[in-house]
Write an enzyme that holds these catalytic residues in place. Structure first.
Site: not given
Ligand code: GAR
Length: 216
Positions: A15, A93, A95, A111, A147, A175-176
């Protein structure tokens, strides 16, 4: 002006990838997605890229004897697509320092917490259990520690008394989807400068709900 050529690494739903695809659909957006790589086959994010006509690759980590050889394959795919900048969008994963240094300041991650609080997994459960009143998301440059790295954009999201990890995750995800395209735009416009452990942003007005560091 030439758009920044971006590679997006995913592991699942995609997403956040979709938010970047939607932003880059505007020709005025300063970045374009040249390649989407997933380390997992058959995930929704690959369909999203395919629908948008973006080249995809599946590079399964299980097909490699160790992390360095997996990451070498990632870099080869990214370079042959002409990628100059990499976004981790739900790429699950860890890195190695070698990969991170090879892409230093050309590699960002999203994150789902207000870093440096709650790095790692299960951020929303942990935020609720800790009784903090705000969750949120962070887009940051990637460093070898998981992170961690200079923060480009953050948005805070209030935590309601009756929130579950699922309801909070959904609110943070909204928000992301605004934060990631914003951070990539600031970088592609040349406004973001890493100074020591933090990022300075020049000449940009923070949209409502976002806080940006001053140029400093
Ligand atoms: C998101 O919430 C992202 O912030 C998190 O995984 C989700 C992926 O959703 N990432 C982490 O936790 C990385 N440490 P998406 O595949 O729908 O973008």
């Amino acid at each position: 002006m030439a758009r920044l050529k971006v590679g997006v690494l995913i592991s699942g739903r995609g997403s956040n990838l979709q938010a970047l695809i939607d932003a880059a659909a505007d020709p005025a957006y300063p970045a374009e997605i040249a390649l989407v790589v997933s380390n997992v086959a058959g995930v929704q994010g690959l369909d999203r890229a395919g629908r948008a006509g973006i080249p995809t690759a599946v590079i399964g980590h299980k097909g490699f004897p160790d992390r360095p050889s997996f990451e070498a394959a990632l870099t080869t795919a990214l370079r042959s697509a002409g990628v100059a900048f990499v976004c981790l969008a739900g790429f699950m994963r860890v890195l190695t320092a070698t990969f991170v240094e090879a892409w230093r300041d050309r590699l960002i991650n999203i994150h789902p917490s207000l870093l440096p609080a709650f790095p790692g997994l299960h951020t929303h459960e942990r935020a609720i259990a800790a009784g903090v009143r705000f969750g949120g998301c962070t887009v940051h440059y990637v460093r070898a520690d998981v992170d961690a790295g200079p923060i480009i954009v953050q948005a805070a999201v209030p935590i309601a008394p009756n929130d579950t990890a699922e309801t909070l995750a959904a609110r943070v995800l909204e928000a992301e989807h605004r934060a990631f395209p914003l951070a990539l735009r600031l970088i592609a416009e040349g406004r973001a400068r890493v100074v020591g452990d933090s990022v300075r942003i020049a000449g940009a007005v923070a949209p409502a709900g976002f806080a940006l560091n001053p140029p400093g």
